[in-house]
Design a protein around this motif. Structure first.
Motif, PDB file in Angstrom:
ATOM      1  N   GLN A  15      29.117  22.183  -9.761  1.00  0.00           N
ATOM      2  CA  GLN A  15      28.532  23.205 -10.231  1.00  0.00           C
ATOM      3  C   GLN A  15      27.272  23.378 -10.010  1.00  0.00           C
ATOM      4  O   GLN A  15      26.395  22.591 -10.172  1.00  0.00           O
ATOM      5  N   VAL A  16      26.804  24.643  -9.375  1.00  0.00           N
ATOM      6  CA  VAL A  16      25.307  24.742  -8.948  1.00  0.00           C
ATOM      7  C   VAL A  16      24.649  25.954  -9.379  1.00  0.00           C
ATOM      8  O   VAL A  16      25.255  27.077  -9.491  1.00  0.00           O
ATOM      9  N   CYS A  17      23.396  25.913 -10.025  1.00  0.00           N
ATOM     10  CA  CYS A  17      22.892  27.109 -10.339  1.00  0.00           C
ATOM     11  C   CYS A  17      21.098  27.040 -10.449  1.00  0.00           C
ATOM     12  O   CYS A  17      20.728  26.095 -10.928  1.00  0.00           O
ATOM     13  N   VAL A  29      28.540  25.415 -18.024  1.00  0.00           N
ATOM     14  CA  VAL A  29      29.378  24.455 -17.300  1.00  0.00           C
ATOM     15  C   VAL A  29      30.242  23.539 -18.104  1.00  0.00           C
ATOM     16  O   VAL A  29      31.376  23.374 -17.956  1.00  0.00           O
ATOM     17  N   HIS A  30      29.617  23.242 -19.232  1.00  0.00           N
ATOM     18  CA  HIS A  30      30.378  22.437 -20.366  1.00  0.00           C
ATOM     19  C   HIS A  30      31.665  23.408 -20.744  1.00  0.00           C
ATOM     20  O   HIS A  30      32.669  22.699 -21.067  1.00  0.00           O
ATOM     21  N   ALA A  66      26.086  18.690 -13.369  1.00  0.00           N
ATOM     22  CA  ALA A  66      25.776  19.733 -12.745  1.00  0.00           C
ATOM     23  C   ALA A  66      24.520  20.048 -12.055  1.00  0.00           C
ATOM     24  O   ALA A  66      23.275  19.137 -12.582  1.00  0.00           O
ATOM     25  N   ILE A  67      24.343  20.787 -10.960  1.00  0.00           N
ATOM     26  CA  ILE A  67      22.890  20.830 -10.161  1.00  0.00           C
ATOM     27  C   ILE A  67      22.374  22.115 -10.722  1.00  0.00           C
ATOM     28  O   ILE A  67      22.708  23.243  -9.878  1.00  0.00           O
ATOM     29  N   VAL A  71      30.511  24.505  -3.675  1.00  0.00           N
ATOM     30  CA  VAL A  71      29.593  24.916  -4.571  1.00  0.00           C
ATOM     31  C   VAL A  71      30.254  25.897  -5.505  1.00  0.00           C
ATOM     32  O   VAL A  71      30.679  27.053  -5.296  1.00  0.00           O
ATOM     33  N   GLY A  72      30.612  25.549  -6.684  1.00  0.00           N
ATOM     34  CA  GLY A  72      30.966  26.304  -7.857  1.00  0.00           C
ATOM     35  C   GLY A  72      29.971  27.198  -8.623  1.00  0.00           C
ATOM     36  O   GLY A  72      29.279  26.438  -9.020  1.00  0.00           O
ATOM     37  N   GLU A  73      29.955  28.423  -8.503  1.00  0.00           N
ATOM     38  CA  GLU A  73      28.956  29.442  -9.080  1.00  0.00           C
ATOM     39  C   GLU A  73      29.002  29.384 -10.153  1.00  0.00           C
ATOM     40  O   GLU A  73      29.983  29.812 -10.864  1.00  0.00           O
TER      41      GLU A  73
END
Length: 312
Positions: free
Chosen positions: A215-217, A229-230, A258-259, A283-285
């Motif tokens: 997961q990236v944001c 994300v949680h 997560a990033i 990448v999960g947005e």
């Protein structure tokens, strides 16, 4: 390292047009690939969807991560993957996995059993069929003596969702690589990458592809993004195998791997993944805080395409 965007947040809609629109956004953003998952109960057939989407985004590699093996004979999945690959000019990646016992039981009934032996036999049928067109196998779970025509130049790449040592070694020996989820950088560096790489080398195989979902944001509101994300993990991804990876990583929550952060923070962490041997970043947005952060994230991903360590 190849960089792709994950469309899993839309899979439950069953709407191929919606996924196609999201894949088009990924292509416009300048990334390398687009990925979706196969839920055990549908409503969407991921491989069929990718075959449709591939005609509109021929520049993108497309991947499914992953198709649960229960209830699908490897010959049937091989036929479907070979057909879908003809609609994906930039290459189709077929991820397969065992899913989770509770999820399989809930949606498919009492199918889950002898996971390592099942996956071994599944690969002994599936991989030869999609790579050479021939499989000759007599096993306890599957029997297959068949040859199929291979049309077109593209062959699906087969990855196995693998976290434990035995499954990673199996993936290195019989498949083209692995795909991980909710697995942090320390675990990837110290466990996943060396285990599967060593197994591939011992089997005389090329270095494996190692795809990893994160997961990236890019955001200034880190706490809000981590909470998103949680919540996603609690609702969609919580399972003993994932929790074991978080424990191995030494973190308390999926949000800890997560990033998330500023452009500099996210850039540094993605480049670190390339350095430790990740060949495909999926990448999960993160759905929060907002559209501005989605745009910032996509701009950074486009910047990193082609500049990170090359896929092996």
């Amino acid at each position: 390292m190849k960089i792709g965007i994950n469309g899993n947040k839309f899979v439950a809609t069953g709407d191929v047009a919606l996924l196609a629109g999201h894949a088009g956004e990924a292509a416009a953003a300048g990334v390398d690939a687009y990925w979706i998952a196969q839920h055990p109960a549908g409503p969407l057939d991921a491989l069929t969807a990718l075959a449709i989407i591939g005609r509109d985004v021929p520049q993108l590699g497309l991947g499914v991560g992953v198709v649960p093996v229960w209830g699908r004979h490897p010959v049937a999945l091989a036929a479907q993957a070979l057909t879908a690959a003809q609609g994906v000019p930039a290459g189709l990646t077929l991820g397969i996995g065992l899913s989770h016992p509770a999820m399989v039981a809930e949606h498919l009934g009492d199918l889950y059993g002898r996971p390592l032996a099942t996956m071994r036999e599944y690969l002994e049928v599936l991989v030869p069929l999609v790579t050479t067109g021939t499989a000759d196998h007599d096993g306890e779970r599957f029997t297959c003596h068949t040859t199929v025509a291979l049309a077109g130049p593209e062959r699906p790449t087969v990855l196995v969702a693998a976290l434990g040592e035995q499954m990673l070694r199996l993936a290195g020996r019989l498949a083209h690589g692995t795909i991980t989820s909710w697995t942090g950088p320390n675990t990837l560096r110290d466990h996943v990458v060396p285990t599967i790489t060593r197994a591939a080398a011992e089997a005389g195989n090329p270095p494996p592809r190692i795809a990893s979902i994160f997961q990236v944001c890019v955001t200034d509101d880190v706490d809000r993004a981590r909470e998103a994300v949680h919540q996603w993990f609690e609702f969609h991804g919580k399972a003993p195998s994932y929790e074991a990876m978080l424990e191995r990583e030494g973190v308390a929550s999926a949000s800890d791997v997560a990033i998330v952060g500023t452009e500099d923070d996210v850039r540094r962490r993605i480049l670190e993944l390339a350095d430790i041997g990740i060949t495909d970043l999926v990448v999960g947005e993160v759905l929060a805080p907002g559209e501005t952060d989605t745009q910032r994230t996509r701009r950074l991903l486009a910047e990193l395409v082609g500049s990170s360590s090359p896929a092996r």
